[in-house]
Design a protein around this motif. Structure first.
Motif, PDB file in Angstrom:
ATOM      1  N   GLN A  36       0.834  -1.215   0.000  1.00  0.00           N
ATOM      2  CA  GLN A  36       0.000   0.000   0.000  1.00  0.00           C
ATOM      3  C   GLN A  36       0.866   1.262   0.000  1.00  0.00           C
ATOM      4  O   GLN A  36       0.542   2.260  -0.634  1.00  0.00           O
ATOM      5  N   LEU A 337      -8.777  -6.928  -7.947  1.00  0.00           N
ATOM      6  CA  LEU A 337      -8.858  -6.047  -6.775  1.00  0.00           C
ATOM      7  C   LEU A 337      -7.954  -6.521  -5.633  1.00  0.00           C
ATOM      8  O   LEU A 337      -7.397  -5.708  -4.900  1.00  0.00           O
ATOM      9  N   LYS A 338      -7.855  -7.832  -5.453  1.00  0.00           N
ATOM     10  CA  LYS A 338      -7.093  -8.400  -4.334  1.00  0.00           C
ATOM     11  C   LYS A 338      -6.141  -9.479  -4.842  1.00  0.00           C
ATOM     12  O   LYS A 338      -6.284 -10.662  -4.501  1.00  0.00           O
ATOM     13  N   ARG A 370      -0.803  -4.661  -8.995  1.00  0.00           N
ATOM     14  CA  ARG A 370      -2.189  -4.265  -8.750  1.00  0.00           C
ATOM     15  C   ARG A 370      -2.458  -2.839  -9.224  1.00  0.00           C
ATOM     16  O   ARG A 370      -3.544  -2.548  -9.730  1.00  0.00           O
ATOM     17  N   ASN A 374      -5.920  -1.266 -11.205  1.00  0.00           N
ATOM     18  CA  ASN A 374      -6.906  -0.505 -10.435  1.00  0.00           C
ATOM     19  C   ASN A 374      -6.846   0.973 -10.815  1.00  0.00           C
ATOM     20  O   ASN A 374      -7.107   1.850 -10.000  1.00  0.00           O
ATOM     21  N   ASP A 375      -6.465   1.227 -12.063  1.00  0.00           N
ATOM     22  CA  ASP A 375      -6.258   2.589 -12.526  1.00  0.00           C
ATOM     23  C   ASP A 375      -7.313   2.931 -13.578  1.00  0.00           C
ATOM     24  O   ASP A 375      -7.524   2.150 -14.519  1.00  0.00           O
ATOM     25  N   HIS A 381     -14.331   2.810 -13.831  1.00  0.00           N
ATOM     26  CA  HIS A 381     -14.771   2.552 -12.446  1.00  0.00           C
ATOM     27  C   HIS A 381     -13.896   1.502 -11.776  1.00  0.00           C
ATOM     28  O   HIS A 381     -14.379   0.430 -11.384  1.00  0.00           O
ATOM     29  N   ALA A 383     -12.588   0.999  -8.946  1.00  0.00           N
ATOM     30  CA  ALA A 383     -12.797   0.509  -7.576  1.00  0.00           C
ATOM     31  C   ALA A 383     -14.021  -0.394  -7.469  1.00  0.00           C
ATOM     32  O   ALA A 383     -14.196  -1.078  -6.455  1.00  0.00           O
TER      33      ALA A 383
END
Ligand code: HEM
Length: 466
Positions: A36, A337-338, A370, A374-375, A381, A383
């Motif tokens: 993160q 996402l994960k 990741r 996630n961009d 969208h 997220a």
């Protein structure tokens, strides 16, 4: 990948967070949240930046094309970092994952053959058997909260030992001591050691290192049992030397012909257990958590499973799993996402350039896997949990950016098995039970922790049998 051009940018010219004199950026890093922190720095410094952790300099890359380019250029230009190789080898896992160069090249075809779709499909009846045990375990739980990751790890270890070692260890029917409890300690320790400022444990062991030694000894004893059982089968049936039925038999019969050592066999048995357990179990845990938070998707997934299974409660035929399109999309959306590997560290084996940056031999590069997936640049969208993005016509682009199994010649050899296992577990669950809830076992917030793989806070699941 090009040779180093005179005009290439130097690492020192890259932007990056300011550090302190001795420690560099080490004081800003908390290991469980390392990914993160790197993702947050990417927001500030862009798709290529530098950090320093004590004396070690890292180039961090978040451009998916550059990541794919470097990952494809293995084993020649990039490889696992010397730290990962050494720490894993010291702990007895110097198998395929931790090897580089010739040693990696020698092992890879054998592992690929053991996990090729044809071989995995032949194992399907045994997978059905494990599915029934998982369903029986969950029926026995009744209304009680189910420790999700612990049960899923029993499932994945039973599958991998049946498929790769030909041994039915059946931890799903047991309650007591299991091999997973050692692996639980070994994986995080391997992660900590690869990022430790210096390998202090070679000179002085802390109580935690002594505890780790005990777990390693117990784990190694379990591995030796798998090997002894395979040897006994091969002695009883010498034909297995010519036609091995699984990875361990293939490695034992190749030992003499291809110069594999006893240690190589043990290292790969350990590697498969570790690589096959945590990854698939955590992906499933994240997937169930995300579905529990998106009831519309859960209802659609449940309806799909029940339509495809008809009167079955556990899938009986592989064709049933192959029809689970929405479940497959949910798995890919979960891994976007994960992803269990949100970053992939690699070390340059020779001088090269990557995206116009001169990368001298020995440089550590961390590829953020990741961040691009996630961009909003690549995913509308980003997220949102939207499995349908995997079913739309432009899904090919989606697949190029989200690379949960890595890329190039070292791409995960277990990916076909992992997706099959995921579908089997999901169909067993949604076919036989209503999913009532998935929440943090301690009642708190669910958060991410990086300990080699990306794991959720321990989760408790509640089911109602149909
Ligand atoms: C959802 C489940 C899984 C995910 C997301 C996953 C992901 C990955 C990733 C990202 C890598 C690194 C690839 C690279 O360097 O380009 C990898 C390597 C590897 N995986 Fe998996 N994996 C999964 C399941 C499995 C399973 C079930 C096995 C089988 C036992 C397995 C065995 C391995 C091995 C042996 C390697 C090292 C390959 C090499 O270095 O040549 N994985 N995996």
């Amino acid at each position: 990948m090009q040779a180093v051009a005179a005009s290439a940018m130097r690492i020192a010219d890259l932007p990056g967070p300011a550090g302190l004199p001795l420690v560099g950026n080490a004081h800003q890093i908390r290991l469980p949240h390392f990914h993160q922190q790197l993702e947050a720095w990417r927001e500030q410094y862009g798709d290529a930046y530098r950090i320093r952790v004590w004396t070690r300099r890292f180039v961090v890359i978040a451009d998916p094309q550059l990541a794919a380019e470097a990952l494809r250029d293995r084993p020649g230009t990039f490889g696992r970092t010397a730290r990962v190789s050494l720490a894993a080898t010291e702990m007895g896992f110097g198998g395929l994952f931790a090897s580089n160069g010739e040693r990696w090249r020698r092992q890879r075809p054998m592992v690929m053959a053991a996990f090729d779709p044809g071989h995995v499909r032949r194992y399907f009846p045994a997978l059905v058997h494990v599915g029934h045990r998982l369903a029986a375990r969950w029926r026995r739980a009744g209304d009680a909260p189910i420790p999700l990751q612990a049960d899923l790890m029993r499932y994945t270890v039973d599958v991998i030992s049946g498929l790769a070692f030909g041994t039915d260890i059946n931890t799903l029917d047991g309650e007591g001591e299991v091999i997973q409890q050692h692996m639980d300690k070994i994986f995080p320790a391997l992660f900590r050691r690869t990022l430790a400022p210096f390998p202090y444990w070679r000179w002085a062991k802390l109580p935690s290192d002594r505890r780790l030694d005990r777990h390693l000894a117990a784990f190694s004893a379990a591995i030796q049992e798998f090997i002894a059982a395979a040897r006994a089968r091969m002695d009883a049936d010498p034909g297995l030397r010519e036609a091995p039925r699984n990875l361990i038999e293939a490695m034992l019969s190749a030992r003499d012909r291809h110069g594999l050592q006893d240690d190589d066999v043990a290292a790969n048995v350990g590697t498969m257990l570790l690589a096959g357990e945590d990854t698939t179990a955590n992906t499933l845990a994240w997937m169930l958590y995300l579905l529990s938070r998106h009831r519309w998707a859960l209802e659609r997934a449940t309806a799909e499973v029940r339509r495809v299974l008809g009167d079955d409660r556990v899938p009986a035929r592989i064709e049933q799993l192959e029809q689970l399109e929405f479940i497959d999309a949910c798995a890919h959306e979960t891994m976007r996402l994960k992803p269990v590997a949100p970053l992939l560290p690699q070390q340059a084996a020779r001088d090269t350039t990557l995206g116009g940056i001169a990368i001298p031999a020995g440089t550590m590069c961390i590829f953020l896997m990741r961040a691009p997936a996630n961009d909003a640049k690549h995913f509308p969208h980003p997220a949102a949990f939207d499995p349908d993005r995997w079913l739309r016509e432009d899904a090919a682009t989606t697949r190029r950016v989200s690379m949960p199994f890595g890329a190039g010649p070292r791409m995960c050899p277990g990916r076909y098995l992992a997706l099959l296992e995921i579908k089997m577990a999901m169909a067993t669950l949604l076919g036989g039970f209503d999913l009532l809830s998935v929440a943090a076992a301690d009642g708190g917030e669910v958060s991410e922790r990086l300990s080699f793989t990306l794991t959720p806070t321990p989760l408790a699941m509640r089911l109602r049998a149909r």
